[in-house]
Design a protein around this motif. Structure first.
Motif, PDB file in Angstrom:
ATOM      1  N   PHE A 167       0.821  -1.209   0.000  1.00 51.94           N
ATOM      2  CA  PHE A 167       0.000   0.000   0.000  1.00 51.94           C
ATOM      3  C   PHE A 167       0.860   1.266   0.000  1.00 51.94           C
ATOM      4  O   PHE A 167       0.379   2.331  -0.395  1.00 51.94           O
ATOM      5  N   ASP A 168       2.121   1.139   0.395  1.00 56.83           N
ATOM      6  CA  ASP A 168       3.029   2.267   0.232  1.00 56.83           C
ATOM      7  C   ASP A 168       3.286   2.531  -1.245  1.00 56.83           C
ATOM      8  O   ASP A 168       3.493   3.675  -1.661  1.00 56.83           O
ATOM      9  N   VAL A 169       3.246   1.470  -2.056  1.00 60.11           N
ATOM     10  CA  VAL A 169       3.353   1.614  -3.507  1.00 60.11           C
ATOM     11  C   VAL A 169       2.044   2.111  -4.108  1.00 60.11           C
ATOM     12  O   VAL A 169       2.032   2.940  -5.022  1.00 60.11           O
ATOM     13  N   LEU A 170       0.919   1.614  -3.587  1.00 55.57           N
ATOM     14  CA  LEU A 170      -0.381   1.938  -4.169  1.00 55.57           C
ATOM     15  C   LEU A 170      -0.745   3.407  -3.988  1.00 55.57           C
ATOM     16  O   LEU A 170      -1.390   4.002  -4.857  1.00 55.57           O
ATOM     17  N   LYS A 171      -0.347   3.997  -2.853  1.00 58.18           N
ATOM     18  CA  LYS A 171      -0.757   5.382  -2.613  1.00 58.18           C
ATOM     19  C   LYS A 171       0.137   6.330  -3.398  1.00 58.18           C
ATOM     20  O   LYS A 171       1.209   5.981  -3.860  1.00 58.18           O
ATOM     21  N   GLY A 172      -0.321   7.547  -3.532  1.00 61.64           N
ATOM     22  CA  GLY A 172       0.455   8.562  -4.237  1.00 61.64           C
ATOM     23  C   GLY A 172      -0.228   8.997  -5.517  1.00 61.64           C
ATOM     24  O   GLY A 172      -0.817   8.183  -6.234  1.00 61.64           O
ATOM     25  N   ALA A 173      -0.140  10.271  -5.814  1.00 63.11           N
ATOM     26  CA  ALA A 173      -0.835  10.842  -6.968  1.00 63.11           C
ATOM     27  C   ALA A 173      -0.086  10.651  -8.273  1.00 63.11           C
ATOM     28  O   ALA A 173      -0.620  10.966  -9.343  1.00 63.11           O
ATOM     29  N   GLN A 174       1.163  10.138  -8.233  1.00 62.37           N
ATOM     30  CA  GLN A 174       1.947  10.045  -9.447  1.00 62.37           C
ATOM     31  C   GLN A 174       1.627   8.808 -10.278  1.00 62.37           C
ATOM     32  O   GLN A 174       2.051   8.708 -11.434  1.00 62.37           O
ATOM     33  N   HIS A 175       0.870   7.875  -9.740  1.00 57.85           N
ATOM     34  CA  HIS A 175       0.603   6.627 -10.442  1.00 57.85           C
ATOM     35  C   HIS A 175      -0.534   6.803 -11.449  1.00 57.85           C
ATOM     36  O   HIS A 175      -1.438   7.633 -11.246  1.00 57.85           O
ATOM     37  N   PRO A 176      -0.542   6.004 -12.524  1.00 61.75           N
ATOM     38  CA  PRO A 176      -1.600   6.146 -13.536  1.00 61.75           C
ATOM     39  C   PRO A 176      -2.991   5.807 -13.006  1.00 61.75           C
ATOM     40  O   PRO A 176      -3.984   6.307 -13.519  1.00 61.75           O
ATOM     41  N   TRP A 177      -3.043   4.954 -11.997  1.00 62.26           N
ATOM     42  CA  TRP A 177      -4.354   4.556 -11.476  1.00 62.26           C
ATOM     43  C   TRP A 177      -4.937   5.580 -10.492  1.00 62.26           C
ATOM     44  O   TRP A 177      -6.109   5.523 -10.175  1.00 62.26           O
ATOM     45  N   ALA A 178      -4.099   6.499 -10.017  1.00 66.74           N
ATOM     46  CA  ALA A 178      -4.552   7.414  -8.960  1.00 66.74           C
ATOM     47  C   ALA A 178      -5.683   8.316  -9.420  1.00 66.74           C
ATOM     48  O   ALA A 178      -6.556   8.681  -8.629  1.00 66.74           O
ATOM     49  N   SER A 179      -5.700   8.677 -10.694  1.00 61.43           N
ATOM     50  CA  SER A 179      -6.697   9.633 -11.179  1.00 61.43           C
ATOM     51  C   SER A 179      -7.952   8.968 -11.730  1.00 61.43           C
ATOM     52  O   SER A 179      -8.858   9.667 -12.192  1.00 61.43           O
ATOM     53  N   VAL A 180      -8.008   7.644 -11.705  1.00 56.60           N
ATOM     54  CA  VAL A 180      -9.200   6.947 -12.202  1.00 56.60           C
ATOM     55  C   VAL A 180     -10.377   7.267 -11.287  1.00 56.60           C
ATOM     56  O   VAL A 180     -10.313   7.068 -10.069  1.00 56.60           O
ATOM     57  N   LYS A 181     -11.441   7.763 -11.870  1.00 55.09           N
ATOM     58  CA  LYS A 181     -12.589   8.194 -11.076  1.00 55.09           C
ATOM     59  C   LYS A 181     -13.497   7.019 -10.733  1.00 55.09           C
ATOM     60  O   LYS A 181     -13.683   6.105 -11.543  1.00 55.09           O
TER      61      LYS A 181
END
Length: 869
Positions: free
Chosen positions: A740-754
């Protein structure tokens, strides 16, 4: 529309022109190309909603409600029912009873057998009127009256509600519109007694009861009456259990009929199931006033908005409701000066369960003791992080232990109170029904007879899931859960939060779930298990400055210190969508070799080498199932998987999620769920996920491997309570923290999926409004528009063992009595008459909070609830 016929004895489904939809439904397998496309209106763990016309929603809801209620209904004799469940008071004077008895004999001798249901209604109305007319001055006051309403849609606060009933004992005079809040005893009538009429009448009654108890916050229990031919049944429905009295011949025994009516008509509101601590504000539509007798004395709160409500398919369970409230000034109905809006949670707990404020205080005390230990870094619970060299994570964890900062991760209860306990189940004189009461085959010759004495319950009630069975060679009794008595709990909070599945993006969800991993690590270090992790109690609040969503972990009422006392005795604890596999199948993995413990050849060789060093445990001795730290983390895994498959607007992943996340009144581990836990999901996720989410496939596969291998390791060594088990749990926590340290963060492509907007993300005002559906229902009946089954109805709602569902959903009109007699008003009654109930204009495709299951689960109709079974 496809037509079907059901043989009531064999319960086999015979198709006449079966459609592709029917084939998919009867197969009971995964969704096929014929499966309907779920609507975007409701994506909660209660199920993905589909749009159907009102007729089909009514039919499906009655079937689903009956299915769920079968597992909490018990039976007793009419004598025990009168003595233990009916209100007891002094108003049943000889003059009143004699007046009612005389009128009953007059009507029954002159008019029976009744040719129309209106005849039954007229008889009951005359008997109740005779009882009221015989009152003396001392007994006069507000008493129940009989209201006939065969063609009247009941007004309800629930949008989409369209149920009807034949009659009721009500506070209404019969001249104004009949509202669900005024119905006290719902009634359904059939002039004939046969399999179809009994099933239809009972199923429609319980659907109305569930609707009213969902709609009216004040209800603690309800009574119901059904009549088929000359047989009458009396029913009791509560949050702990439901009871059906043996039917009796009211024509031959009018004295029992009069005794029942007298007991109900003259009872006070509390004895009729109205909570004295909740009142309906006069002239305020559907607003309620709660009285909370807490640490600060008695305080009164007016509900202004509904933030969360359980639209369950059954009655028993937690029935969680959350309201935005404003505090009132003393005994007046005006708002307290300077008071800010607060949040009130209304939930039903087991009678021996501690209130949430007390649990919260004990948990924080244990966390503080851990923090005050100067050697906390060397504690075995953090060995996985220390051995892995994750000093930065340990340092951040240490920051939370300073100055009680860990409390920021939890939703803090500020005040609360508890109410009286519900009626206990009759220990020595109740029995599970011989067969399904509301569904399936009903043994007509024996269905209302009591089992022999040796088959009745005689053992003490423990609150556990205890199944009553017959001796060899006798008819098997219906499987029925045992429910401990419950009491109501009110909790006050000063923060209004957003549930994790209502957040805007996948990145927001992962940020909050990452903090939830930290909160669970805190509980692990304190020796506590949460036991009810779901997307409904993993909540968040947005920082007004940074706009970042922060965790608020809620619902601690089922949290316990881990150990022998944390056994999972109640199968309803948790939300079915997110319940761990071991809890659903009620046994540990790794105790047998029937699972899939070897993922590589090396793993098998290692197992062979270590086999001689492992202690031997007799296979016939199974340890009691404990809800452990692995289970809390597994619930996080299922929550994240549900988010990326079912909460994004991507059809392939949604269909995959529908196959895994299912609600069932039986609360059992489905084959698809088991496979998703035991076998690799990386390939299927890579193929079905939205393009931006595909990189998550291997990360969720690693979480699955960690969970499954840990479950197998703990089960083989039976080390859940040992030091080896603590180290195993610590390593598992470390794995989750890294992922989950990898999963979090705004830089990932999945972060902005609504995420898709949730239907319950906006608080529902509780202001008065007109009933929106009456004219639509009348117009729809006139047009008689019927949608195609294969396009409009959900097939996932059909369990494999309920072959009668298709007939109930698509052939309901045909099963009604053909050529039904016109009523007194000259109108013909619809083939799907009375006791209709739909909530929100939608029907859940997963059939269930909860839940939560109910399940507390939580079993549920709309996205505003999950568990509570």
């Amino acid at each position: 529309m496809s037509e079907h016929s059901v043989d009531p004895h064999s319960q086999t489904l015979k198709s006449k022109g079966r459609t592709a939809f029917d084939d998919a439904a009867l197969a009971g397998g995964p969704f096929t190309e014929y499966a309907p496309r779920p609507s975007n209106k409701d994506d909660s763990p209660q199920g993905l909603a589909v749009e159907t016309d009102r007729e089909h929603q009514t039919a499906m809801r009655e079937v689903i409600v009956g299915q769920h209620m079968n597992y909490e209904i018990w039976e007793c004799t009419i004598e025990d029912f009168i003595q233990n469940y009916l209100p007891q008071h002094e108003f049943a004077t000889e003059a009143i009873v004699n007046a009612g008895l005389a009128k009953a004999r007059e009507y029954l001798q002159e008019s029976f057998p009744f040719q129309k249901e209106a005849g039954i209604s007229d008889a009951l109305k005359a008997i109740v009127a005779a009882l009221l007319d015989a009152r003396d001055e001392c007994s006069k006051g507000q008493h129940l009256r009989y209201v006939s309403s065969p063609n009247q849609i009941v007004v309800s606060c629930v949008e989409g509600g369209n149920f009807q009933i034949d009659g009721s004992l009500s506070f209404a005079e019969g001249r104004e519109a009949l509202h669900s809040t005024s119905i006290v005893v719902a009634m359904g009538f059939e002039v004939e007694r046969n399999y179809e009429s009994m099933r239809r009448n009972r199923r429609q009654l319980v659907s109305a009861i569930v609707h009213i108890m969902n709609d009216d916050v004040r209800r603690t229990f309800m009574f119901g009456i059904t009549i088929e031919g000359r047989h009458m049944n009396v029913w009791y429905f509560s949050r702990s259990h439901s009871m059906k009295a043996q039917s009796f011949d009211y024509v031959e025994h009018p004295e029992i009929l009069v005794k029942l009516l007298t007991s109900l008509v003259f009872a006070d509101r509390k004895d009729l199931g109205f909570d004295p601590n909740i009142t309906l504000k006069s002239g305020a539509g559907h607003q309620y006033i709660y009285t909370v007798d807490g640490a600060a004395g008695k305080r009164r709160f007016l509900t202004t908005h509904c933030l969360f409500e359980s639209r369950a398919f059954n009655v028993a369970g937690r029935m969680t409701r959350v309201f935005r409230v404003e505090e009132l000034e003393g005994t007046a109905d005006s708002s307290k000066k300077g008071a800010k809006p607060m949040v009130l949670k209304d939930v039903w707990l087991d009678k021996d369960a501690e209130a949430e404020m007390g649990i919260q205080a004990k948990l924080f005390g244990d966390i503080q003791r851990f923090a005050e230990n100067k050697q906390w870094r060397t504690d075995p619970r953090l060995s996985g992080f220390v051995d892995g060299g994750l000093d930065s994570i340990v340092d951040d964890f240490g920051e939370l232990l300073q100055e009680e900062r860990y409390k920021d991760l939890f939703l803090l209860a500020r005040d609360g109170s508890t109410g009286e306990c519900s009626k206990p189940l009759l220990e020595s004189s109740a029995w599970p029904p011989r067969s399904d009461i509301f569904f399936g085959s009903i043994d007509l010759p024996l269905g209302d007879e009591a089992p022999v004495t040796s088959q009745r319950m005689s053992q003490p009630h423990s609150g556990a899931r205890d199944l009553q069975t017959r001796q060899a060679g006798t008819t098997t009794l219906h499987v029925c859960r045992r429910h401990a008595p419950k009491r109501r709990s009110f909790v006050i909070f000063d923060e209004e939060c957003t549930r994790v599945y209502c957040l805007p993006t996948v990145g927001d969800v992962f940020n909050v779930l990452s903090e939830c991993i930290t909160a669970l690590l805190l509980m692990f270090c304190a020796g506590w298990v949460h036991r009810d992790i779901s997307c409904n109690n993993v909540m968040a609040i947005q920082d007004p400055t940074t706009k970042r969503w922060k965790l608020k972990l809620a619902d601690l009422e089922y949290s316990k210190p881990f150990g022998a006392n944390a056994s999972t005795s109640d199968p309803n604890i948790g939300t079915p969508f997110f319940m761990p596999c071991e809890i659903l199948c009620r046994q540990y993995f790794g105790l047998t070799t029937s699972l899939n413990p070897f993922t590589t050849k090396f793993a098998f060789i290692t197992w062979i080498k270590d086999r001689s060093n492992r202690p031997h445990h007799p296979k016939d001795i199974k340890p009691p199932l404990l809800h452990n730290f692995l289970h809390d983390l597994e619930a996080i895994f299922w929550t994240g998987l549900w988010i990326i498959t079912s909460r994004v607007n991507h059809e392939p992943s949604r269909l995959y999620g529908l196959n895994i996340f299912q609600n069932s009144p039986k609360l059992e581990l489905t084959q698809s769920r088991r496979q998703a836990f035991e076998y690799s999901i990386e390939d299927v996720l890579s193929r079905c996920l939205q393009e931006s989410l595909v990189p998550l496939a291997d990360l969720f596969e690693q979480l699955r491997i960690s969970l499954y291998t840990s479950a197998i390791s703990l089960g083989r060594a039976r080390s859940w309570l040992s030091d080896d088990g603590i180290r195993e749990f610590s390593e598992l926590h470390m794995h989750f923290a890294l992922v989950f340290d990898v999963l979090k963060g705004a830089q990932h492509p999945w972060a902005s999926v609504k995420l898709q907007p949730a239907t319950d993300s906006i608080p529902r005002p509780m202001a008065p409004r007109a009933h929106p559906n009456a004219e639509k229902d009348v117009e729809q009946k006139k047009q008689n528009k019927v949608k195609k089954v294969g396009e409009r109805l959900p097939c996932r709602v059909i369990p494999q063992d309920e072959e009668g569902y298709i007939a109930a959903a698509s052939g309901r009109k045909r099963s009604r009595r053909e050529g039904e007699q016109a009523n007194d008003g000259g109108e013909r009654r619809s083939g799907s008459k009375r006791l209709r109930s739909t909530d929100g204009g939608q029907v859940s495709a997963s059939g269930v909070s909860g839940t939560s299951t109910s399940a507390e689960g939580d079993g549920y109709l709309s996205s505003s609830a999950l568990r509570d079974s």
